[in-house]
Scaffold this motif. Structure first.
Motif, mmCIF file in Angstrom:
data_model
loop_
_atom_site.group_PDB
_atom_site.id
_atom_site.type_symbol
_atom_site.label_atom_id
_atom_site.label_comp_id
_atom_site.label_asym_id
_atom_site.label_seq_id
_atom_site.Cartn_x
_atom_site.Cartn_y
_atom_site.Cartn_z
ATOM 1 N N HIS A 308 39.001 67.348 39.302
ATOM 2 C CA HIS A 308 40.155 65.734 39.408
ATOM 3 C C HIS A 308 41.298 66.431 38.106
ATOM 4 N N ASP A 309 39.631 66.130 37.364
ATOM 5 C CA ASP A 309 39.744 66.129 35.571
ATOM 6 C C ASP A 309 41.015 67.641 35.426
ATOM 7 N N GLY A 310 40.303 68.765 35.748
ATOM 8 C CA GLY A 310 40.764 69.617 35.354
ATOM 9 C C GLY A 310 42.170 70.244 35.873
ATOM 10 N N LEU A 311 42.701 69.199 37.235
ATOM 11 C CA LEU A 311 43.894 69.496 37.475
ATOM 12 C C LEU A 311 44.727 68.470 37.210
ATOM 13 N N LYS A 312 44.392 67.255 36.367
ATOM 14 C CA LYS A 312 45.029 66.324 36.476
ATOM 15 C C LYS A 312 45.959 67.130 34.648
ATOM 16 N N ALA A 313 44.826 67.679 34.112
ATOM 17 C CA ALA A 313 45.107 67.649 32.608
ATOM 18 C C ALA A 313 46.321 69.128 32.748
ATOM 19 N N ARG A 314 46.008 69.853 33.981
ATOM 20 C CA ARG A 314 47.297 70.313 34.829
ATOM 21 C C ARG A 314 48.328 70.069 35.069
ATOM 22 N N GLY A 315 48.490 68.686 35.404
ATOM 23 C CA GLY A 315 50.319 68.507 36.067
ATOM 24 C C GLY A 315 49.948 67.671 37.942
ATOM 25 N N PHE A 316 48.592 67.760 37.876
ATOM 26 C CA PHE A 316 48.473 67.262 39.312
ATOM 27 C C PHE A 316 47.367 66.226 39.825
ATOM 28 N N VAL A 317 47.732 65.021 40.616
ATOM 29 C CA VAL A 317 46.950 64.046 41.044
ATOM 30 C C VAL A 317 46.218 64.419 42.386
ATOM 31 N N ILE A 318 44.586 65.076 42.289
ATOM 32 C CA ILE A 318 44.498 65.004 43.531
ATOM 33 C C ILE A 318 43.811 64.290 43.774
ATOM 34 N N TYR A 319 43.392 63.862 45.490
ATOM 35 C CA TYR A 319 42.695 62.092 45.891
ATOM 36 C C TYR A 319 41.580 62.881 46.402
ATOM 37 N N ALA A 320 40.587 61.531 46.057
ATOM 38 C CA ALA A 320 39.306 61.642 46.429
ATOM 39 C C ALA A 320 38.992 61.767 48.111
ATOM 40 N N GLY A 321 37.543 61.668 48.222
ATOM 41 C CA GLY A 321 37.088 61.426 50.222
ATOM 42 C C GLY A 321 36.762 59.984 49.627
ATOM 43 N N GLN A 322 36.835 59.491 50.942
ATOM 44 C CA GLN A 322 36.347 58.231 50.902
ATOM 45 C C GLN A 322 34.524 57.881 51.353
ATOM 46 N N GLY A 323 34.793 56.896 50.781
ATOM 47 C CA GLY A 323 33.070 56.190 51.049
ATOM 48 C C GLY A 323 32.623 57.779 50.521
ATOM 49 N N ASP A 324 30.913 57.918 51.660
ATOM 50 C CA ASP A 324 30.006 59.221 51.046
ATOM 51 C C ASP A 324 30.791 60.863 51.242
ATOM 52 N N LEU A 325 32.483 60.804 51.457
ATOM 53 C CA LEU A 325 33.320 61.771 51.776
ATOM 54 C C LEU A 325 33.401 62.043 50.321
ATOM 55 N N SER A 326 33.287 61.475 49.307
ATOM 56 C CA SER A 326 33.660 61.977 47.891
ATOM 57 C C SER A 326 33.090 62.461 47.048
ATOM 58 N N LYS A 327 31.203 62.677 47.803
ATOM 59 C CA LYS A 327 30.802 63.871 47.090
ATOM 60 C C LYS A 327 31.000 65.191 47.757
ATOM 61 N N THR A 328 31.826 65.660 49.326
ATOM 62 C CA THR A 328 31.618 66.453 49.454
ATOM 63 C C THR A 328 32.910 67.038 49.565
ATOM 64 N N LEU A 329 34.305 65.781 49.361
ATOM 65 C CA LEU A 329 35.393 67.079 49.414
ATOM 66 C C LEU A 329 36.942 65.911 48.993
ATOM 67 N N PHE A 330 37.655 67.367 49.094
ATOM 68 C CA PHE A 330 38.907 66.235 47.925
ATOM 69 C C PHE A 330 40.295 66.633 49.362
ATOM 70 N N ARG A 331 40.902 66.177 48.579
ATOM 71 C CA ARG A 331 42.179 66.124 49.820
ATOM 72 C C ARG A 331 43.651 66.275 49.038
ATOM 73 N N ILE A 332 44.331 66.747 49.615
ATOM 74 C CA ILE A 332 45.594 67.471 48.923
ATOM 75 C C ILE A 332 47.276 66.774 49.958
ATOM 76 N N SER A 333 47.924 66.237 49.729
ATOM 77 C CA SER A 333 48.983 66.186 50.400
ATOM 78 C C SER A 333 50.163 66.790 49.977
#
Ligand SMILES: *Cc1c(COP(=O)(O)O)cnc(C)c1O
Length: 356
Positions: A308-333
């Motif tokens: 997240h932070d690496g991409l934010k520094a490059r101008g993109f806000v990505i999204y975490a997984g919800q609940g336990d999924l935050s440890k294993t996945l990320f989301r791109i809209s």
């Protein structure tokens, strides 16, 4: 900064400029012209017949529309079955509990598609269910829950369907012509590219006749009656309505539903194949996913905050997984004012973060 979270979306210059239009009193005819245009254009997105369908505007977050639909359309003596396969399905069950609506859930693991046999068995085992609620695009995982098959289960049993279409309205086909589908809740700032603060429920006029008034601010029947008479009970978010109408004009200029679907599908596929080349897997196969948002496995050795932070520094806000999924996945809209060149830069950005 480009927003790749599931709304609010990156605005186009045209929609942003509409926010600066003149101040408006919500009791003047200019406001009711705006309200009328928003309602007419929302029905037009799916070419709905205004004699059969109406649309009710609500000032609030997207949840306001879902809550209004649930609180109003399950009649006093009705019974609701909720399909849960993610966070948003679980929210509907919580709403039903708060309003003391007689309800039950068919719970699924968040990674699973709705189990049609289990849903049919539940409806058959406990007669008395009048309504079934389902999330169309379960944003938790990016899964598109197939409405046609669920509607068929309902139709055979005389059960009516309430749909949370918040993250599919405007970009995915929705079974409005299926008579079991009596209402769809959605909002201005996902696939329509408006700003946060306006939500709406598309509802069959016939369903309003048997609706009930559990809620006050979110009373769908009263809102429909007043809006049909060019009126409003409360102060709407006027500027947000400017943006909604401008976003709907832009949507038509860009080619409407088919064009929006095709644009998202191309961007989603670009991201999927670009990530696949980096060894990042999609959580679901493309044919089970929406074109609106997709979930991906975090690359080995990189946790979500680092990505997240690496991409934010490059101008993109990505999204975490919800609940336990935050440890294993990320989301791109891929909603909003983003294009192919932006997605190419995103993929490069992920490659750079992984290389560090
Ligand atoms: C985004 C979303 C909502 C709710 O949005 P809020 O801003 O939290 O009110 C509801 N349902 C679905 C399917 C969504 O994707």
């Amino acid at each position: 900064m480009l927003l790749l979270n599931p709304g609010p979306v990156t605005l186009t210059a045209r929609v942003r400029a509409s926010l600066a239009r003149p101040d408006l009193c919500h009791r003047e005819s200019e406001f009711f012209d705006l309200q009328d245009e928003a309602r007419r254009r929302l029905l037009d997105v799916y070419a709905l017949d205004p004699r059969e369908w109406t649309v009710v505007l609500i000032t609030g977050s997207r949840t306001a529309a879902v809550e209004s639909m649930i609180a109003s359309l399950v009649p006093e003596n009705g019974r609701l079955l909720v399909i849960e396969n993610g966070v948003y399905g679980e929210r509907i069950a919580q709403m039903a509990a708060r309003y003391r609506i007689d309800h039950a859930s068919v719970k699924h693991d968040w990674m699973r598609a709705p189990d049609l046999d289990a849903i049919a068995a539940r409806l058959d085992a406990e007669p008395g269910f009048t309504h079934l609620a389902v999330i169309h695009h379960e944003t938790t995982t990016g899964r598109l829950n197939g409405l046609d098959a669920i509607a068929a289960v309902c139709r055979a049993r005389g059960v009516e369907l309430l749909v949370d279409g918040v993250s599919s309205f405007g970009a995915e086909t929705i079974a409005f012509d299926d008579e079991t589908v009596i209402a769809v809740a959605a909002a201005a700032n996902k696939c329509l590219h408006g700003v946060p603060g306006a939500a709406f429920v598309l509802v069959r006029r016939a369903a309003l006749a048997t609706a009930t008034s559990r809620a006050y601010y979110l009373d769908l029947v009263r809102l429909a009656q007043l809006q049909d008479r060019r009126n409003t009970p409360f102060t709407p978010a006027v500027h947000v309505y400017y943006a909604l109408v401008e976003a709907l004009r832009e949507y038509v200029d860009e080619g409407g539903l088919a064009a929006r679907h095709a644009r998202y599908a191309a961007l989603a596929e670009q991201v999927r194949s670009g990530f696949a080349a980096l060894g990042i897997d999609s959580v679901l196969p493309p044919d089970a996913s929406s074109v609106v948002l997709r979930a991906y496995r975090l690359p080995a050795g990189i946790d979500y905050p680092t990505l997240h932070d690496g991409l934010k520094a490059r101008g993109f806000v990505i999204y975490a997984g919800q609940g336990d999924l935050s440890k294993t996945l990320f989301r791109i809209s891929t909603m909003g004012d983003v294009d192919e060149a932006d997605m190419a830069r995103l993929i490069d950005g992920v490659r750079e973060v992984m290389a560090r």
